[in-house]
Scaffold this motif. Structure first.
Motif, PDB file in Angstrom:
ATOM      1  N   TRP A   1      71.500  45.575 -31.223  1.00  0.00           N
ATOM      2  CA  TRP A   1      72.395  46.532 -30.564  1.00  0.00           C
ATOM      3  C   TRP A   1      73.741  45.895 -30.223  1.00  0.00           C
ATOM      4  O   TRP A   1      74.790  46.519 -30.362  1.00  0.00           O
ATOM      5  CB  TRP A   1      71.730  47.071 -29.318  1.00  0.00           C
ATOM      6  N   PHE A   2      73.719  44.634 -29.772  1.00  0.00           N
ATOM      7  CA  PHE A   2      74.934  44.003 -29.253  1.00  0.00           C
ATOM      8  C   PHE A   2      75.666  43.118 -30.270  1.00  0.00           C
ATOM      9  O   PHE A   2      76.839  42.814 -30.090  1.00  0.00           O
ATOM     10  CB  PHE A   2      74.613  43.164 -28.020  1.00  0.00           C
ATOM     11  N   PHE A   3      74.965  42.666 -31.325  1.00  0.00           N
ATOM     12  CA  PHE A   3      75.588  41.761 -32.285  1.00  0.00           C
ATOM     13  C   PHE A   3      75.435  42.313 -33.702  1.00  0.00           C
ATOM     14  O   PHE A   3      74.437  42.951 -34.017  1.00  0.00           O
ATOM     15  CB  PHE A   3      74.959  40.364 -32.220  1.00  0.00           C
ATOM     16  N   THR A   4      76.432  42.026 -34.539  1.00  0.00           N
ATOM     17  CA  THR A   4      76.376  42.456 -35.930  1.00  0.00           C
ATOM     18  C   THR A   4      75.826  41.319 -36.779  1.00  0.00           C
ATOM     19  O   THR A   4      76.562  40.516 -37.352  1.00  0.00           O
ATOM     20  CB  THR A   4      77.782  42.859 -36.433  1.00  0.00           C
ATOM     21  N   VAL A   5      74.502  41.227 -36.823  1.00  0.00           N
ATOM     22  CA  VAL A   5      73.819  40.259 -37.679  1.00  0.00           C
ATOM     23  C   VAL A   5      72.759  41.055 -38.431  1.00  0.00           C
ATOM     24  O   VAL A   5      71.614  41.168 -37.999  1.00  0.00           O
ATOM     25  CB  VAL A   5      73.172  39.113 -36.870  1.00  0.00           C
TER      26      VAL A   5
ATOM     27  N   TYR B   1      53.827  38.409 -26.434  1.00  0.00           N
ATOM     28  CA  TYR B   1      54.857  37.629 -27.126  1.00  0.00           C
ATOM     29  C   TYR B   1      55.500  38.448 -28.247  1.00  0.00           C
ATOM     30  O   TYR B   1      56.724  38.427 -28.428  1.00  0.00           O
ATOM     31  CB  TYR B   1      54.222  36.355 -27.686  1.00  0.00           C
ATOM     32  N   VAL B   2      54.682  39.185 -28.999  1.00  0.00           N
ATOM     33  CA  VAL B   2      55.214  40.040 -30.065  1.00  0.00           C
ATOM     34  C   VAL B   2      56.085  41.136 -29.466  1.00  0.00           C
ATOM     35  O   VAL B   2      57.160  41.452 -29.991  1.00  0.00           O
ATOM     36  CB  VAL B   2      54.076  40.659 -30.903  1.00  0.00           C
ATOM     37  N   TRP B   3      55.632  41.723 -28.351  1.00  0.00           N
ATOM     38  CA  TRP B   3      56.433  42.751 -27.666  1.00  0.00           C
ATOM     39  C   TRP B   3      57.791  42.180 -27.269  1.00  0.00           C
ATOM     40  O   TRP B   3      58.825  42.845 -27.418  1.00  0.00           O
ATOM     41  CB  TRP B   3      55.700  43.257 -26.434  1.00  0.00           C
ATOM     42  N   LEU B   4      57.796  40.950 -26.801  1.00  0.00           N
ATOM     43  CA  LEU B   4      59.044  40.299 -26.397  1.00  0.00           C
ATOM     44  C   LEU B   4      59.958  40.081 -27.597  1.00  0.00           C
ATOM     45  O   LEU B   4      61.177  40.306 -27.510  1.00  0.00           O
ATOM     46  CB  LEU B   4      58.728  38.966 -25.712  1.00  0.00           C
ATOM     47  N   ILE B   5      59.397  39.662 -28.736  1.00  0.00           N
ATOM     48  CA  ILE B   5      60.191  39.454 -29.945  1.00  0.00           C
ATOM     49  C   ILE B   5      60.818  40.765 -30.411  1.00  0.00           C
ATOM     50  O   ILE B   5      61.998  40.819 -30.762  1.00  0.00           O
ATOM     51  CB  ILE B   5      59.321  38.839 -31.060  1.00  0.00           C
ATOM     52  N   VAL B   6      60.007  41.838 -30.413  1.00  0.00           N
ATOM     53  CA  VAL B   6      60.523  43.155 -30.811  1.00  0.00           C
ATOM     54  C   VAL B   6      61.640  43.590 -29.860  1.00  0.00           C
ATOM     55  O   VAL B   6      62.694  44.080 -30.294  1.00  0.00           O
ATOM     56  CB  VAL B   6      59.396  44.207 -30.827  1.00  0.00           C
ATOM     57  N   THR B   7      61.425  43.395 -28.560  1.00  0.00           N
ATOM     58  CA  THR B   7      62.434  43.773 -27.565  1.00  0.00           C
ATOM     59  C   THR B   7      63.737  43.022 -27.789  1.00  0.00           C
ATOM     60  O   THR B   7      64.826  43.616 -27.833  1.00  0.00           O
ATOM     61  CB  THR B   7      61.916  43.481 -26.136  1.00  0.00           C
ATOM     62  N   LEU B   8      63.634  41.705 -27.928  1.00  0.00           N
ATOM     63  CA  LEU B   8      64.835  40.881 -28.114  1.00  0.00           C
ATOM     64  C   LEU B   8      65.548  41.211 -29.425  1.00  0.00           C
ATOM     65  O   LEU B   8      66.785  41.233 -29.481  1.00  0.00           O
ATOM     66  CB  LEU B   8      64.460  39.401 -28.076  1.00  0.00           C
ATOM     67  N   SER B   9      64.773  41.483 -30.482  1.00  0.00           N
ATOM     68  CA  SER B   9      65.406  41.799 -31.768  1.00  0.00           C
ATOM     69  C   SER B   9      66.166  43.113 -31.698  1.00  0.00           C
ATOM     70  O   SER B   9      67.257  43.242 -32.261  1.00  0.00           O
ATOM     71  CB  SER B   9      64.358  41.849 -32.883  1.00  0.00           C
ATOM     72  N   LEU B  10      65.620  44.098 -30.972  1.00  0.00           N
ATOM     73  CA  LEU B  10      66.323  45.373 -30.809  1.00  0.00           C
ATOM     74  C   LEU B  10      67.593  45.199 -29.975  1.00  0.00           C
ATOM     75  O   LEU B  10      68.632  45.792 -30.274  1.00  0.00           O
ATOM     76  CB  LEU B  10      65.400  46.408 -30.157  1.00  0.00           C
ATOM     77  N   VAL B  11      67.499  44.382 -28.933  1.00  0.00           N
ATOM     78  CA  VAL B  11      68.667  44.135 -28.076  1.00  0.00           C
ATOM     79  C   VAL B  11      69.753  43.395 -28.853  1.00  0.00           C
ATOM     80  O   VAL B  11      70.938  43.767 -28.798  1.00  0.00           O
ATOM     81  CB  VAL B  11      68.262  43.322 -26.822  1.00  0.00           C
ATOM     82  N   ILE B  12      69.365  42.343 -29.578  1.00  0.00           N
ATOM     83  CA  ILE B  12      70.325  41.589 -30.390  1.00  0.00           C
ATOM     84  C   ILE B  12      70.969  42.490 -31.431  1.00  0.00           C
ATOM     85  O   ILE B  12      72.189  42.456 -31.669  1.00  0.00           O
ATOM     86  CB  ILE B  12      69.632  40.398 -31.088  1.00  0.00           C
TER      87      ILE B  12
END
Length: 276
Positions: A89-93, A76-87
């Motif tokens: 990359w694609f969004f300016t937040v 689950y932590v790996w998934l959170i890290v993955t999604l945060s890196l992807v977000i």
């Protein structure tokens, strides 16, 4: 051999993850771009090490690493890290990665105290099937998307509070505007809800086929459906009633608290969820 290697990789991962969160915290307080860049690259290394650790577990036990609560939390932590890196990359937040990984590091810390008992080969072979893999994968992805919605809602409330108190500054600008945060939270939820629904359908089919002790009143099953109902109401309030703003964000946060109860407490009462 895999176990020893995985152990020191895990120790390095924890240390780098802590440094990454610290870097993002410094950036959050001081608007320090250099700290932000260093924290991002540390987080990228954390993701690489986590991925290696998951692969080593796969090689060591010859199965997907989600059969125990220890493995499930790490995944689950790996998934959170993955999604945060992807977000990121694609969004300016700007501060999203900070909020996401404070949450991820908390889960990682809880993960340290989770039981590490391995599952016997006989039990694994009996329960493993393509249907189960798809069920768990979709559930994890939906919970990952719900975590994103929760983080965006937290950021929304934080930004809303800054605006209400008229605390202008760089932090206010970098948090993103309220409409963007609300839209990202809604988008994450609208992806997660059907994914969770499909996961529950597949899980029930698998349980009827494989598990003799399956009951509809099982705590894990009931809470999973409560989660689905809570977020379905959120979508109804958003789409059907046109609700928006602080009230909707509070509802989203409340829904995620139900998810946390489902993750950490329902397993104590579940009669068949092996990974609990």
């Amino acid at each position: 051999m895999y176990g020893i290697t995985n152990s020191w990789i895990y120790d390095i991962t924890i240390a780098l993850y802590a440094l990454s969160v610290l870097g993002y915290f410094i950036d959050f307080l001081q608007n320090n771009r250099k700290a932000n860049v260093i924290a991002f690259w540390l987080l990228s290394i954390v993701w690489v090490l986590q991925t290696i650790s998951l692969l080593l577990t796969l090689l060591e036990f010859n199965r997907f690493p989600f059969f125990t609560i220890f493995e499930g939390l790490f995944l689950y932590v790996w998934l959170i890290v993955t999604l945060s890196l992807v977000i990121n990359w694609f969004f300016t937040v700007d501060f999203f990665v900070f909020f996401a990984n404070v949450f991820g590091f908390i889960i990682m810390s809880i993960h340290l105290f989770a039981p590490k008992d391995n599952v016997s080969t006989a039990v694994t072979e009996q329960l493993m099937s393509e249907l189960l893999i798809i069920h768990i994968s979709m559930a994890m992805l939906s919970y990952g998307a719900f975590a994103l919605a929760f983080i965006f809602s937290i950021m929304y409330l934080f930004q809303h509070n800054l605006l209400k108190k008229k605390k202008w500054g760089k932090r206010l600008v970098r948090l993103g505007n309220l409409s963007q945060l609300e839209s990202l939270s809604y988008s994450s939820t609208i992806i997660a809800v059907p994914m969770l629904a499909l996961s529950l359908v597949l899980g029930i089919i698998w349980a009827y086929i494989k598990v003799e002790a399956f009951h509809w009143y099982d705590a894990k099953v009931l809470l999973s459906f409560i989660v689905l109902i809570v977020y379905s109401i959120y979508l109804f309030l958003k789409v059907g009633k046109g609700l928006h703003g602080k009230a909707l964000s509070m509802w989203n946060i409340a829904g995620f608290l139900v998810i946390l109860i489902n993750l950490f407490l329902s397993g104590e009462l579940s009669s068949f969820h092996l990974w609990e």
